[in-house]
Design a protein around this motif. Structure first.
Motif, short mmCIF file in Angstrom:
data_model
loop_
_atom_site.label_atom_id
_atom_site.label_comp_id
_atom_site.label_asym_id
_atom_site.label_seq_id
_atom_site.Cartn_x
_atom_site.Cartn_y
_atom_site.Cartn_z
N PRO A 106 -4.59 7.15 10.27
CA PRO A 106 -6.20 6.92 9.45
C PRO A 106 -6.82 7.85 8.59
CG PRO A 106 -6.05 6.94 11.67
CD PRO A 106 -4.47 7.33 11.21
N GLU A 107 -6.73 9.20 9.25
CA GLU A 107 -7.23 10.25 8.82
C GLU A 107 -6.72 10.84 7.61
OE1 GLU A 107 -8.41 12.60 12.27
OE2 GLU A 107 -8.68 10.88 13.79
N MET A 108 -6.00 10.59 7.12
CA MET A 108 -5.04 11.79 5.68
C MET A 108 -5.29 10.71 4.51
SD MET A 108 -1.64 12.89 8.07
CE MET A 108 -1.55 13.55 9.53
N GLN A 109 -5.32 11.60 4.07
CA GLN A 109 -5.08 10.97 2.09
C GLN A 109 -3.72 10.55 1.94
OE1 GLN A 109 -6.00 13.02 -0.97
NE2 GLN A 109 -5.84 12.09 -1.93
N LEU A 110 -4.01 8.45 2.38
CA LEU A 110 -2.42 8.53 1.30
C LEU A 110 -2.68 8.11 0.45
CD1 LEU A 110 -0.14 6.78 2.79
CD2 LEU A 110 -1.97 4.12 2.52
N ILE A 111 -1.14 8.34 -0.17
CA ILE A 111 -0.61 7.91 -1.63
C ILE A 111 0.36 6.86 -1.91
CG2 ILE A 111 -0.21 9.08 -4.06
CD1 ILE A 111 -1.87 12.32 -3.07
N LEU A 112 0.12 5.87 -2.78
CA LEU A 112 0.73 5.18 -2.82
C LEU A 112 2.01 5.21 -4.21
CD1 LEU A 112 0.13 1.93 -1.32
CD2 LEU A 112 0.80 5.00 0.23
N TRP A 113 3.29 5.32 -4.78
CA TRP A 113 3.76 5.75 -5.94
C TRP A 113 4.98 4.80 -5.32
CZ3 TRP A 113 3.84 11.43 -8.25
CH2 TRP A 113 3.92 11.54 -9.32
N ASP A 114 5.22 4.15 -7.49
CA ASP A 114 4.94 3.95 -7.87
C ASP A 114 5.65 3.04 -9.23
OD1 ASP A 114 7.73 1.73 -7.72
OD2 ASP A 114 7.54 0.88 -6.04
N ASN A 115 7.13 2.87 -9.90
CA ASN A 115 6.53 2.61 -11.30
C ASN A 115 6.23 1.81 -11.74
OD1 ASN A 115 9.31 0.73 -10.32
ND2 ASN A 115 9.55 0.79 -12.31
N ILE A 122 25.83 -2.40 -4.93
CA ILE A 122 24.40 -3.62 -5.06
C ILE A 122 23.65 -3.69 -5.74
CG2 ILE A 122 25.35 -3.85 -2.26
CD1 ILE A 122 22.30 -2.11 -2.31
N GLN A 123 23.21 -4.88 -5.95
CA GLN A 123 21.77 -5.13 -6.71
C GLN A 123 20.45 -4.71 -6.07
OE1 GLN A 123 22.00 -6.31 -9.39
NE2 GLN A 123 20.01 -6.01 -10.00
N LYS A 124 19.75 -3.89 -7.32
CA LYS A 124 18.97 -2.69 -6.36
C LYS A 124 17.76 -3.84 -6.95
CE LYS A 124 20.92 1.66 -5.76
NZ LYS A 124 21.95 0.68 -6.14
N THR A 125 16.35 -4.03 -6.05
CA THR A 125 15.05 -4.74 -5.67
C THR A 125 14.17 -3.84 -6.77
OG1 THR A 125 15.73 -6.07 -4.30
CG2 THR A 125 13.18 -6.20 -5.56
N TYR A 126 13.49 -4.01 -7.89
CA TYR A 126 12.90 -2.77 -8.43
C TYR A 126 11.21 -3.50 -8.80
CZ TYR A 126 16.88 -0.06 -10.06
OH TYR A 126 17.82 0.61 -9.58
N ALA A 127 10.67 -2.47 -8.71
CA ALA A 127 8.59 -3.17 -8.53
C ALA A 127 8.39 -3.61 -9.84
CB ALA A 127 8.16 -2.02 -8.15
N VAL A 128 7.69 -4.05 -9.48
CA VAL A 128 7.29 -5.34 -11.26
C VAL A 128 5.95 -5.49 -10.79
CG1 VAL A 128 9.31 -6.89 -11.62
CG2 VAL A 128 6.88 -7.30 -10.65
N GLU A 129 4.20 -5.09 -12.42
CA GLU A 129 3.49 -4.40 -12.77
C GLU A 129 2.78 -5.35 -12.13
OE1 GLU A 129 0.93 -4.51 -15.94
OE2 GLU A 129 2.32 -5.62 -16.56
N SER A 130 4.05 -6.72 -11.42
CA SER A 130 2.82 -8.08 -10.51
C SER A 130 2.60 -7.34 -8.77
CB SER A 130 2.46 -9.14 -10.49
OG SER A 130 4.15 -9.33 -10.36
N ASP A 131 3.61 -6.24 -8.65
CA ASP A 131 4.09 -5.70 -6.61
C ASP A 131 2.51 -5.19 -6.99
OD1 ASP A 131 5.99 -7.29 -6.97
OD2 ASP A 131 7.64 -6.31 -7.92
N LEU A 132 1.56 -4.07 -7.83
CA LEU A 132 0.58 -3.11 -7.56
C LEU A 132 -0.67 -4.06 -7.26
CD1 LEU A 132 -0.46 -0.60 -7.76
CD2 LEU A 132 -0.66 -0.72 -10.87
N SER A 133 -0.70 -5.55 -7.32
CA SER A 133 -2.22 -6.25 -7.52
C SER A 133 -1.71 -6.27 -6.47
CB SER A 133 -2.40 -6.73 -8.55
OG SER A 133 -1.44 -7.97 -9.21
N GLN A 134 -0.25 -6.49 -5.87
CA GLN A 134 -0.31 -7.46 -4.51
C GLN A 134 -0.82 -6.15 -3.30
OE1 GLN A 134 2.75 -9.96 -3.31
NE2 GLN A 134 3.38 -10.73 -4.96
N ALA A 135 0.07 -5.15 -3.61
CA ALA A 135 -0.29 -3.85 -2.96
C ALA A 135 -1.65 -3.52 -2.95
CB ALA A 135 0.48 -2.87 -3.12
N GLN A 136 -1.62 -3.49 -4.08
CA GLN A 136 -3.67 -3.11 -3.90
C GLN A 136 -4.31 -3.76 -3.40
OE1 GLN A 136 -4.19 -2.68 -7.98
NE2 GLN A 136 -4.26 -0.88 -7.63
N ASN A 137 -4.34 -5.14 -3.66
CA ASN A 137 -5.56 -6.25 -2.62
C ASN A 137 -4.88 -6.46 -0.62
OD1 ASN A 137 -6.90 -7.12 -4.86
ND2 ASN A 137 -4.88 -9.02 -5.51
#
Length: 245
Positions: A105-114, A126-141
């Motif tokens: 918790p004391e460290m700076q956290l950077i979350l990076w995705d396309n 296998i079919q891979k899952t890629y992050a879509v635009e709406s996943d960003l707001s889900q991650a932030q919330n």
């Protein structure tokens, strides 16, 4: 060789052959072989601290419980640094990022995705899952809700990895890096930029190491650890752990 070991070898060989027959793409049956673990120790099932976190994050991640426990354990082992940057590449909806935030918790956290930015998609094996635009707001919330009772020390990067301008803008050393994307070229190019900024004793975790569908990534990791001053561990959950010396 005991009878039991002979039976297990036969079963493992049959299951490997079966997967090879039904797979869309062939693989090297010498390097990739189904196997039963010799040790069944499963400490994540009784670890109350981890289970409390896992219950909150499981719906926000594609990573298995066993892999998440290894990530949890490794993060705990760098907690003594108390500073630096925690960087996750391939954050999806923030589940594993929240786990890292809870341990460090004391460290700076950077979350990076396309998060919807164009990437070279692969359907190999296998079919891979890629992050879509709406996943960003889900991650932030999700991160805001997860860290409700503590200051949010988290930044989000929505871009294709790697980006030298973004990495060079990070002030300080990386203490922990979780690389959970599947592109061997991104690993090769990214490590050229990340390795000089990873502190001695810092940990780099490659989440796709050894996966049957990611032989190119595995080969690049193997080449990297041969050429650099580091300690390497292959986690049986399917992670490659590089510790800078």
């Amino acid at each position: 060789m005991t009878i039991t070991k002979s039976i297990l070898n036969c079963v493992e060989g049959f299951l490997t052959w079966l997967v090879h027959m039904v797979a869309k793409n062939s693989f090297n049956k010498t390097l990739y072989r189904f196997n039963f673990p010799e040790v069944w120790y499963s400490p994540w099932r009784e670890n109350r601290d981890f289970q409390a976190i896992y219950e909150k994050i499981s719906s926000q991640t594609l990573i298995s419980e066993r892999k998440l426990f290894d990530l949890y354990s490794l993060a705990n082992q760098v907690a003594h640094f108390r500073d630096g940057i925690v960087l996750e590449i391939g954050s999806y909806r923030g589940g594993s990022g929240a786990l890292l935030a809870s341990v460090l918790p004391e460290m700076q956290l950077i979350l990076w995705d396309n998060w919807g930015k164009p990437v070279v998609e692969s359907t190999y094996f296998i079919q891979k899952t890629y992050a879509v635009e709406s996943d960003l707001s889900q991650a932030q919330n999700f991160m805001r809700a997860f860290q409700l009772n503590s200051p949010l020390n988290c930044n989000f990067v929505s871009d294709v990895f790697p980006n030298s301008h973004i990495i060079n803008s990070h002030s300080g050393e990386y203490t922990f890096v979780h690389f959970d994307i599947y592109d061997e070229n991104a690993f090769l190019e990214g490590m050229t930029l990340l390795w000089p900024k990873l502190r001695v004793g810092g940990v780099f975790v490659c989440g796709g190491y050894g996966a049957i569908s990611l032989s190119g990534l595995t080969e690049q990791v193997n080449l990297f650890v041969k050429r650099h001053n580091c300690t390497f561990i292959q986690s049986q959950s399917g992670q490659g752990v590089i510790i800078k010396r």
